[in-house]
Write an enzyme that holds these catalytic residues in place. Structure first.
Site, PDB file in Angstrom:
ATOM      1  N   ASN A  13       0.731  -1.238  -0.134  1.00 13.49           N
ATOM      2  CA  ASN A  13       0.162   0.113  -0.101  1.00 13.49           C
ATOM      3  C   ASN A  13       0.742   1.113   0.227  1.00 13.49           C
ATOM      4  O   ASN A  13       1.628   1.234   0.875  1.00 13.49           O
ATOM      5  CB  ASN A  13      -0.681  -0.088   1.203  1.00 13.49           C
ATOM      6  CG  ASN A  13      -1.767   1.112   1.313  1.00 13.49           C
ATOM      7  OD1 ASN A  13      -1.502   2.343   0.998  1.00 13.49           O
ATOM      8  ND2 ASN A  13      -3.164   0.981   1.828  1.00 13.49           N
ATOM      9  N   HIS A  16       1.076   6.201   1.945  1.00 13.03           N
ATOM     10  CA  HIS A  16       1.355   7.331   2.604  1.00 13.03           C
ATOM     11  C   HIS A  16       2.959   7.889   2.225  1.00 13.03           C
ATOM     12  O   HIS A  16       3.378   8.684   2.661  1.00 13.03           O
ATOM     13  CB  HIS A  16       1.905   6.670   4.169  1.00 13.03           C
ATOM     14  CG  HIS A  16       0.587   6.268   4.875  1.00 13.03           C
ATOM     15  ND1 HIS A  16      -0.250   7.112   5.036  1.00 13.03           N
ATOM     16  CD2 HIS A  16       0.091   5.151   5.381  1.00 13.03           C
ATOM     17  CE1 HIS A  16      -1.428   6.736   5.693  1.00 13.03           C
ATOM     18  NE2 HIS A  16      -1.186   5.456   5.825  1.00 13.03           N
ATOM     19  N   HIS A  49      -5.512   3.755  -1.730  1.00 13.17           N
ATOM     20  CA  HIS A  49      -6.822   4.130  -0.974  1.00 13.17           C
ATOM     21  C   HIS A  49      -7.206   5.507  -1.645  1.00 13.17           C
ATOM     22  O   HIS A  49      -6.545   6.364  -1.002  1.00 13.17           O
ATOM     23  CB  HIS A  49      -6.834   4.042   0.515  1.00 13.17           C
ATOM     24  CG  HIS A  49      -8.104   4.312   1.072  1.00 13.17           C
ATOM     25  ND1 HIS A  49      -8.492   4.122   2.341  1.00 13.17           N
ATOM     26  CD2 HIS A  49      -9.381   4.450   0.581  1.00 13.17           C
ATOM     27  CE1 HIS A  49      -9.808   4.382   2.937  1.00 13.17           C
ATOM     28  NE2 HIS A  49     -10.276   4.631   1.533  1.00 13.17           N
ATOM     29  N   ARG A  51      -9.239   8.229  -0.770  1.00 15.21           N
ATOM     30  CA  ARG A  51     -10.268   8.597   0.269  1.00 15.21           C
ATOM     31  C   ARG A  51     -11.221   9.549  -0.305  1.00 15.21           C
ATOM     32  O   ARG A  51     -10.534  10.471  -0.916  1.00 15.21           O
ATOM     33  CB  ARG A  51      -9.595   9.033   1.440  1.00 15.21           C
ATOM     34  CG  ARG A  51      -8.960   7.792   2.056  1.00 15.21           C
ATOM     35  CD  ARG A  51      -8.327   8.232   3.661  1.00 15.21           C
ATOM     36  NE  ARG A  51      -9.370   8.451   4.518  1.00 15.21           N
ATOM     37  CZ  ARG A  51      -9.599   7.356   5.479  1.00 15.21           C
ATOM     38  NH1 ARG A  51      -8.989   6.498   5.549  1.00 15.21           N
ATOM     39  NH2 ARG A  51     -10.660   7.758   6.212  1.00 15.21           N
ATOM     40  N   ARG A  55      -6.982  12.894   1.071  1.00 12.22           N
ATOM     41  CA  ARG A  55      -5.792  13.316   1.907  1.00 12.22           C
ATOM     42  C   ARG A  55      -4.481  12.615   1.642  1.00 12.22           C
ATOM     43  O   ARG A  55      -3.518  13.106   2.090  1.00 12.22           O
ATOM     44  CB  ARG A  55      -6.170  12.886   3.614  1.00 12.22           C
ATOM     45  CG  ARG A  55      -6.028  11.535   3.802  1.00 12.22           C
ATOM     46  CD  ARG A  55      -6.417  11.021   5.207  1.00 12.22           C
ATOM     47  NE  ARG A  55      -7.561  11.371   5.421  1.00 12.22           N
ATOM     48  CZ  ARG A  55      -8.137  10.981   6.639  1.00 12.22           C
ATOM     49  NH1 ARG A  55      -7.597  10.077   7.359  1.00 12.22           N
ATOM     50  NH2 ARG A  55      -9.381  10.912   7.062  1.00 12.22           N
ATOM     51  N   GLU A  76      -8.737   0.651  -3.134  1.00  8.35           N
ATOM     52  CA  GLU A  76      -9.593   0.595  -1.706  1.00  8.35           C
ATOM     53  C   GLU A  76     -10.434   1.875  -1.987  1.00  8.35           C
ATOM     54  O   GLU A  76     -10.038   3.010  -2.300  1.00  8.35           O
ATOM     55  CB  GLU A  76      -8.663   0.890  -0.589  1.00  8.35           C
ATOM     56  CG  GLU A  76      -7.885  -0.226  -0.211  1.00  8.35           C
ATOM     57  CD  GLU A  76      -7.285  -0.089   1.005  1.00  8.35           C
ATOM     58  OE1 GLU A  76      -7.304   0.890   1.853  1.00  8.35           O
ATOM     59  OE2 GLU A  76      -6.448  -0.858   1.455  1.00  8.35           O
ATOM     60  N   THR A 107      -8.215   3.625   8.676  1.00  9.50           N
ATOM     61  CA  THR A 107      -9.613   2.726   8.547  1.00  9.50           C
ATOM     62  C   THR A 107      -9.404   1.857   9.715  1.00  9.50           C
ATOM     63  O   THR A 107      -9.053   0.975  10.074  1.00  9.50           O
ATOM     64  CB  THR A 107      -9.714   1.865   7.278  1.00  9.50           C
ATOM     65  OG1 THR A 107      -8.969   2.538   6.109  1.00  9.50           O
ATOM     66  CG2 THR A 107     -10.796   1.202   7.086  1.00  9.50           C
ATOM     67  N   GLU A 157     -11.219  -9.408   3.389  1.00  7.30           N
ATOM     68  CA  GLU A 157      -9.952  -8.992   3.959  1.00  7.30           C
ATOM     69  C   GLU A 157     -10.183  -8.722   5.350  1.00  7.30           C
ATOM     70  O   GLU A 157     -11.086  -8.075   5.567  1.00  7.30           O
ATOM     71  CB  GLU A 157      -9.229  -7.562   3.138  1.00  7.30           C
ATOM     72  CG  GLU A 157      -7.966  -7.536   3.760  1.00  7.30           C
ATOM     73  CD  GLU A 157      -7.233  -6.374   2.947  1.00  7.30           C
ATOM     74  OE1 GLU A 157      -7.188  -6.230   1.793  1.00  7.30           O
ATOM     75  OE2 GLU A 157      -6.445  -5.478   3.869  1.00  7.30           O
ATOM     76  N   HIS A 196      -3.702  -4.678   7.833  1.00  6.55           N
ATOM     77  CA  HIS A 196      -3.910  -3.449   8.474  1.00  6.55           C
ATOM     78  C   HIS A 196      -3.025  -3.484   9.886  1.00  6.55           C
ATOM     79  O   HIS A 196      -3.100  -4.426  10.513  1.00  6.55           O
ATOM     80  CB  HIS A 196      -5.255  -2.927   9.125  1.00  6.55           C
ATOM     81  CG  HIS A 196      -5.362  -1.472   9.150  1.00  6.55           C
ATOM     82  ND1 HIS A 196      -4.938  -0.964  10.303  1.00  6.55           N
ATOM     83  CD2 HIS A 196      -6.116  -0.789   8.400  1.00  6.55           C
ATOM     84  CE1 HIS A 196      -5.366   0.443  10.191  1.00  6.55           C
ATOM     85  NE2 HIS A 196      -6.025   0.808   8.979  1.00  6.55           N
TER      86      HIS A 196
HETATM   87  N1  PXP Z   1      -5.887  -3.161   3.992  1.00  2.00           N
HETATM   88  C1  PXP Z   1      -6.996  -2.090   4.120  1.00  2.00           C
HETATM   89  C2  PXP Z   1      -8.355  -2.578   3.599  1.00  2.00           C
HETATM   90  C3  PXP Z   1      -6.611  -0.794   4.441  1.00  2.00           C
HETATM   91  O1  PXP Z   1      -7.746  -0.083   4.531  1.00  2.00           O
HETATM   92  C4  PXP Z   1      -5.313  -0.494   4.957  1.00  2.00           C
HETATM   93  C5  PXP Z   1      -5.048   0.683   5.095  1.00  2.00           C
HETATM   94  O2  PXP Z   1      -5.035   1.747   4.107  1.00  2.00           O
HETATM   95  C6  PXP Z   1      -4.539  -1.486   4.684  1.00  2.00           C
HETATM   96  C7  PXP Z   1      -4.677  -2.951   4.462  1.00  2.00           C
HETATM   97  C8  PXP Z   1      -2.789  -1.398   5.022  1.00  2.00           C
HETATM   98  O3  PXP Z   1      -2.810  -1.133   6.463  1.00  2.00           O
HETATM   99  P1  PXP Z   1      -1.434  -0.427   6.968  1.00  2.00           P
HETATM  100  O4  PXP Z   1      -1.150   0.918   6.311  1.00  2.00           O
HETATM  101  O5  PXP Z   1      -1.761  -0.236   8.519  1.00  2.00           O
HETATM  102  O6  PXP Z   1      -0.254  -1.575   6.714  1.00  2.00           O
END
Ligand code: PXP
Length: 254
Positions: A13, A16, A49, A51, A55, A76, A107, A157, A196
Site C-alpha cells: 500500500n 503514505h 486508497h 479517500r 488526503r 480501496e 480505516t 480482507e 492493517h
Molecule cells: N488493507 C486495508 C483494507 C486498508 O484500509 C489498509 C490501510 O489503508 C491496509 C490494508 C494497510 O494498512 P497499513 O497501512 O496499516 O499496513
C-alpha cells in the site's frame, strides 16, 4: 505425494508516500515511483486508497497507477456512488470496499456488511459486472463473513488492526479470532486476505495461516523505507512472510 506451500501474495500500500508528498503540496515523493519500485522489489500487487477527502492518494495518482503498473492494482474505496464511478471508469483488477469516516486517522474498523445496508449489494454487483474482483474489509467475525457471502463478494480482507495494536495476552485472543475467521471464510468458499497495521513483528502468525492468500501492508513498510530504503523493507517483509509460510501448516499435500 507432493508437498507444496500455497503462495501468499504481498500487496504494498503506497498511500503514505502520498501523505508525505501532500505535506508540502508538491510532486514528491511520487507514489507511482514508489509503486514501480515496489513491483521491482517483489510486490505482487499495489494497493491504493482514494479517500473521499483525498488526503493522500489523488485521482491523478490512480490514473497514473492504472497506466503504469504491471502488477494488479487493488483499489480501496468507500462504498459511495462517487467511488463506484471512479472504479468503473478505471476498472482496476480488484476493489476493496472499506468503511470511511472523515475524522478517522486510518480505516479504524471493518465494514459492517451485516447491517443490511442495501447500497452495498448494488455496489458489489456493479463492480463484479465490470469484471472487478471485489473484497470486503471486515472484522474477523463469522457474522460479517456470512454477510459477505450473502452480498455475493468473492473475497474478504480480515482487519488485523486490533491484533497488531494489542499487547501480549489480548494479541493472542485477537489472533485466535483471525485464525477462526480465516478458516471459516475458506469453509464458506471465500478467498481470504488480511491486512492493517502489520509489521515485521506481527506478520508471521498471519502469514502462517494457510487460508490467507494475500496480505496488504503499507504504513509500516513506508516508515521502514525511511531508514533502509523501500526495496530492503519490502524484501524483508516478503522474507518474513515466506519463512512463516514455509514453517507453518501451510504446507499442503497435493
Ligand atoms: N488493507 C486495508 C483494507 C486498508 O484500509 C489498509 C490501510 O489503508 C491496509 C490494508 C494497510 O494498512 P497499513 O497501512 O496499516 O499496513
Amino acid at each position: 505425494m507432493n508437498t507444496r506451500v500455497l503462495p501468499l501474495r504481498l500487496g504494498v500500500n503506497i498511500d503514505h508516500v502520498a501523505t508525505i508528498r501532500n505535506a508540502r503540496g508538491g510532486g514528491f515523493p511520487d507514489p507511482v515511483r514508489a509503486a514501480k519500485l515496489a513491483e521491482q522489489a517483489g510486490a505482487d500487487g499495489i494497493t491504493a486508497h482514494l479517500r473521499e477527502d483525498r488526503r493522500h492518494i489523488s485521482d491523478e495518482d490512480i490514473e497514473r497507477l492504472i497506466d503504469q503498473l504491471t502488477v494488479p492494482l487493488n483499489f480501496e474505496m468507500a462504498a459511495t456512488d462517487e467511488m463506484l464511478e471512479i472504479a468503473l471508469k478505471h476498472r482496476p483488477h480488484a476493489a476493496c470496499l472499506v468503511p470511511e469516516k472523515r475524522e478517522e486517522r486510518t480505516t479504524e474498523g471493518g465494514l459492517d456488511a451485516a447491517s443490511g445496508q442495501n447500497h452495498l449489494k448494488s455496489i458489489v454487483d456493479e463492480l463484479m459486472k465490470a469484471g472487478i474482483r471485489v473484497s470486503l474489509f471486515i472484522e474477523p467475525d463469522p457474522v460479517q463473513i456470512d454477510a459477505t457471502v450473502a452480498l455475493g463478494a468473492p473475497v474478504v480482507e480480515l482487519h488485523t488492526g486490533a491484533y497488531c495494536d494489542a499487547r501480549q495476552v489480548e494479541r493472542r485472543q485477537h489472533l485466535d479470532r483471525i485464525i477462526t475467521a480465516a478458516a471459516y471464510s475458506a469453509e464458506v468458499g471465500l478467498e481470504c486476505h488480511a491486512g492493517h497495521g502489520l509489521t515485521f513483528d506481527t506478520v508471521g502468525p498471519v502469514a502462517a495461516l494457510s487460508e490467507v492468500v494475500e496480505l496488504n501492508i503499507g504504513h509500516f513498510i513506508i516508515g521502514e523505507a525511511i531508514f533502509g530504503g523501500l526495496e530492503i523493507a519490502i524484501k524483508r517483509m516478503r522474507a518474513l512472510m515466506d519463512k512463516a509460510r514455509a514453517e507453518s501448516g501451510a504446507a499442503k499435500s497435493v
